[in-house]
Design an enzyme around this catalytic site. Structure first.
Site, PDB file in Angstrom:
ATOM      1  N   SER A  15     -25.205  -6.724  14.264  1.00 54.31           N
ATOM      2  CA  SER A  15     -25.238  -5.475  15.053  1.00 54.31           C
ATOM      3  C   SER A  15     -23.930  -5.186  15.775  1.00 54.31           C
ATOM      4  O   SER A  15     -23.915  -4.616  16.868  1.00 54.31           O
ATOM      5  CB  SER A  15     -26.387  -5.510  16.074  1.00 54.31           C
ATOM      6  OG  SER A  15     -27.621  -5.688  15.423  1.00 54.31           O
ATOM      7  N   GLY A  17     -21.726  -3.176  14.537  1.00 54.78           N
ATOM      8  CA  GLY A  17     -21.354  -1.802  14.227  1.00 54.78           C
ATOM      9  C   GLY A  17     -20.449  -1.673  13.015  1.00 54.78           C
ATOM     10  O   GLY A  17     -19.600  -0.777  12.967  1.00 54.78           O
ATOM     11  N   LYS A 189     -12.244 -17.132  21.504  1.00 58.57           N
ATOM     12  CA  LYS A 189     -12.608 -18.243  20.621  1.00 58.57           C
ATOM     13  C   LYS A 189     -13.632 -17.852  19.551  1.00 58.57           C
ATOM     14  O   LYS A 189     -13.491 -18.259  18.391  1.00 58.57           O
ATOM     15  CB  LYS A 189     -13.140 -19.422  21.452  1.00 58.57           C
ATOM     16  CG  LYS A 189     -13.298 -20.720  20.660  1.00 58.57           C
ATOM     17  CD  LYS A 189     -11.967 -21.226  20.110  1.00 58.57           C
ATOM     18  CE  LYS A 189     -11.088 -21.786  21.219  1.00 58.57           C
ATOM     19  NZ  LYS A 189      -9.822 -22.364  20.664  1.00 58.57           N
ATOM     20  N   LYS A 223      -2.669 -13.252  21.447  1.00 60.60           N
ATOM     21  CA  LYS A 223      -3.253 -14.571  21.154  1.00 60.60           C
ATOM     22  C   LYS A 223      -4.085 -14.517  19.874  1.00 60.60           C
ATOM     23  O   LYS A 223      -4.004 -15.399  19.014  1.00 60.60           O
ATOM     24  CB  LYS A 223      -4.119 -15.008  22.346  1.00 60.60           C
ATOM     25  CG  LYS A 223      -4.745 -16.378  22.215  1.00 60.60           C
ATOM     26  CD  LYS A 223      -5.537 -16.690  23.481  1.00 60.60           C
ATOM     27  CE  LYS A 223      -6.214 -18.038  23.400  1.00 60.60           C
ATOM     28  NZ  LYS A 223      -7.017 -18.311  24.622  1.00 60.60           N
ATOM     29  N   CYS A 384     -43.465  14.743   7.293  1.00 57.50           N
ATOM     30  CA  CYS A 384     -44.158  13.863   6.348  1.00 57.50           C
ATOM     31  C   CYS A 384     -45.565  13.543   6.860  1.00 57.50           C
ATOM     32  O   CYS A 384     -46.439  14.386   6.861  1.00 57.50           O
ATOM     33  CB  CYS A 384     -43.330  12.607   6.086  1.00 57.50           C
ATOM     34  SG  CYS A 384     -43.854  11.665   4.632  1.00 57.50           S
ATOM     35  N   HIS A 518     -38.271  14.955   4.450  1.00 61.95           N
ATOM     36  CA  HIS A 518     -37.574  14.375   5.607  1.00 61.95           C
ATOM     37  C   HIS A 518     -36.255  15.111   5.844  1.00 61.95           C
ATOM     38  O   HIS A 518     -35.195  14.673   5.380  1.00 61.95           O
ATOM     39  CB  HIS A 518     -37.314  12.888   5.377  1.00 61.95           C
ATOM     40  CG  HIS A 518     -38.537  12.041   5.440  1.00 61.95           C
ATOM     41  ND1 HIS A 518     -38.976  11.437   6.604  1.00 61.95           N
ATOM     42  CD2 HIS A 518     -39.434  11.708   4.488  1.00 61.95           C
ATOM     43  CE1 HIS A 518     -40.089  10.768   6.353  1.00 61.95           C
ATOM     44  NE2 HIS A 518     -40.393  10.914   5.074  1.00 61.95           N
ATOM     45  N   GLU A 520     -34.409  15.231   8.353  1.00 57.61           N
ATOM     46  CA  GLU A 520     -33.435  14.473   9.142  1.00 57.61           C
ATOM     47  C   GLU A 520     -32.400  13.767   8.266  1.00 57.61           C
ATOM     48  O   GLU A 520     -31.285  13.463   8.713  1.00 57.61           O
ATOM     49  CB  GLU A 520     -34.139  13.453  10.051  1.00 57.61           C
ATOM     50  CG  GLU A 520     -34.795  12.273   9.352  1.00 57.61           C
ATOM     51  CD  GLU A 520     -36.233  12.523   8.921  1.00 57.61           C
ATOM     52  OE1 GLU A 520     -36.964  11.537   8.727  1.00 57.61           O
ATOM     53  OE2 GLU A 520     -36.607  13.702   8.782  1.00 57.61           O
TER      54      GLU A 520
END
Length: 546
Positions: A15, A17, A189, A223, A384, A518, A520
């Site tokens: 997660s 992204g 790290k 670094k 739907c 759908h 969307e």
């Protein structure tokens, strides 16, 4: 010029992204005039996410050509507008199925079938297939570096790096810089270990995309560059933002697109700022400086995990952008209405949306939400399953069919909604039966719909012939049409053969629309779907009446 490939991996935690990063980078390259294609390689053993619970994997995104895919393909489409295809998402399950099928046919001529080279060859073949004139192909590898499931995919893209050469392959690694409050500093790290894990499979990342919740000091970037063997300018900060549609802007400010083009030796002198980001500036301005706010209740059954409604939530935001208002979402678990009065949850909302779903759980609560919206003149949008529940509600309470139900819930004498067993795709007839496999057997992909002249939806779309994406195996029974229309529920959209109801609406209501598809899945921030634009417009009118 052959396509250049950018492989996006992730480390430390899931997660981070990666999907948004891929989509945003695709949008930036588009803004520079390049043609892009985005793909997702998923390490799980399911052939596709179609049979996976939304609680496990979030929503199942559907393409025009009927592929059930990972939700990240929705991000790709929303950011670039490039329609995803069957060939843009593959899983370990699909790769292994193809390899085993070849082995059974004898395609390997008696050879021992192994992960290397047979499985990795199949992955490479997928990555390189179905490419025409794209300038860039962005390939996101799902999961986290170090997962055993992802090793064949990492090996495949390592091999592709050697095959394509430096001029045509770039590796971007997304990683995490956690903030340790007790120490008061960001820690590098985990990023170092993640890159080390990637190096152990033979991949040296070229660009690091570092997620952090606060600014990364220059010293820490220096670094990371030193320990991870990358140029300091290619250690890119990826900080949290208030809206995902600001990600292209922030990544450009950090120089991600410039570094990618510089890596491929495609950046000419003075070209760094030759990019038109007006689209994204306008979108973020509309989100950050709205002229008002409306509250929409989403009455669903998977509201514990909002990724189950990812495209839906974004489409509502797009409707807000189109009407210059902020859309506040009130997520309501439908089962609550089977025990409590909807008035306690829906009294002050400006619109009610009932989304898709499967199974009987929560259905009665969704029906109660439909009834509340109808009786209280609150704009209603059923998608739907939400359309099917609106039809059952009208049948029970207005059309004199008190036992109206769906065969999805078991045997019924009044199958107002029933199993879809036959439909047309172009000139072909597709059939399904009760005992068929669950995977890939629904009515999937974009199908045509004819809108009734003079209907509300024809006015909303501005045309009568539309295409929208489906994912369902139950359908409203057209045999009940006359009774339902006599009760005020108009069938305003039908399949071209007049057999399958696609849209219902009420004309005795401020805004009451149910659709079997759908919408969307086709909405974008720069091109909101007409139905979401219309729904939020109706909610704005309601808010001004309250």
């Amino acid at each position: 010029m052959s396509a250049r490939y950018i492989f996006i991996t992730g480390g430390v935690v899931s997660s981070l992204g990666k999907g948004l990063a891929s989509a945003a980078l695709g949008a930036l390259l588009q803004a520079r005039g390049y043609k892009v294609r985005l793909r997702k390689l998923d390490p799980y053993l399911n052939v596709d996410p179609g049979t996976m619970s939304p609680y496990q994997h979030g929503e199942c995104y559907v393409t025009d050509d009927g592929a059930e895919t990972d939700l990240d393909l929705g991000h790709y489409e929303r950011f670039t507008g490039v329609p995803a295809r069957q060939t843009d998402n593959v899983t370990t399950g699909r790769i292994y199925s193809d390899v085993i099928a070849k082995e059974r046919r004898g395609d390997y001529l008696g050879g021992t079938v192994q992960v290397i080279p047979h499985v990795t060859d199949a992955i490479r073949e997928f990555v390189l297939s179905d490419i025409t004139d794209e300038d860039f192909v962005l390939c996101e590898i799902g999961g986290t570096v170090g997962d055993i499931e992802g090793l064949p995919f990492l090996e495949a893209i390592r091999q592709l790096g050697n095959e394509l050469g430096r001029d045509r392959a770039c590796y971007i690694h997304c990683t995490l810089l956690p903030w340790i409050g007790a120490a008061g500093e960001l820690k590098t790290k985990p990023t170092q270990h993640s890159v080390k894990e990637l190096l152990s499979v033979g991949i040296q990342p070229d660009i690091l995309l570092c997620r952090a919740e606060r600014e990364i000091p220059k010293g820490e970037k220096r670094k990371i560059a030193l320990f991870c063997n990358v140029k300091e300018s290619r250690v890119i900060s990826a900080l949290d933002v208030d809206t995902i549609y600001a990600v292209p802007l922030t990544y450009h400010q950090e120089g991600l697109d410039v570094e990618v083009l510089d890596y491929f030796r495609m950046m000419k002198d003075g070209e760094a700022e030759e990019i038109d980001l007006t689209r994204w500036k306008d979108i973020t301005h509309a989100i950050r400086a709205p002229e008002g706010e409306v509250t929409i209740a989403v009455v669903g059954k998977y509201t514990v995990l909002l990724d189950a409604y990812k495209s839906l939530a974004e489409a509502l935001v797009h409707g807000g952008i189109a009407n210059n208002v902020r859309v506040k979402l009130n997520w309501v678990e439908s089962e609550i209405f089977e025990k409590d009065d909807p008035l306690n949850y829906l009294e002050n909302v400006h619109g009610i949306l009932v989304p898709g779903g499967f199974g009987e759980r929560g259905a009665e609560g969704k029906i109660a939400a439909c009834k509340f919206a109808r009786e209280h003149d609150i704009p209603y949008f059923g998608i739907c399953f939400g359309m099917q529940m609106a039809v059952i509600e009208a049948a029970r309470n207005l059309a004199g069919i008190p036992n109206a139900s769906s065969t999805e819930f078991g045997p019924t004498k009044e199958p107002v909604v029933g199993l879809l067993t036959e439909w047309k795709r172009g000139n072909q007839v597709e059939t399904r039966r009760e005992g068929d496999d669950l995977g890939g057997t629904m009515r999937l992909g974009a199908y045509p719909c004819i809108l009734e002249e003079g209907s509300r939806v024809a006015e909303i779309y501005g045309e009568r012939h539309i295409y929208d994406r489906h994912r369902h195996r139950y359908e409203v029974n057209v045999a009940y049409r006359d009774k339902l229309e006599a009760a005020g529920l108009i069938f305003s959209g039908m399949s071209p053969d007049g057999v399958l109801p696609e849209i219902v609406e009420r004309r005795d209501h401020p805004w009451f629309v149910g659709v079997q598809f759908h919408p969307e899945l086709k909405s974008k921030p720069f091109a909101p779907h007409p139905l979401f634009k219309g729904f939020i417009e109706a909610a704005v009118k309601t808010s001004r009446l309250v």
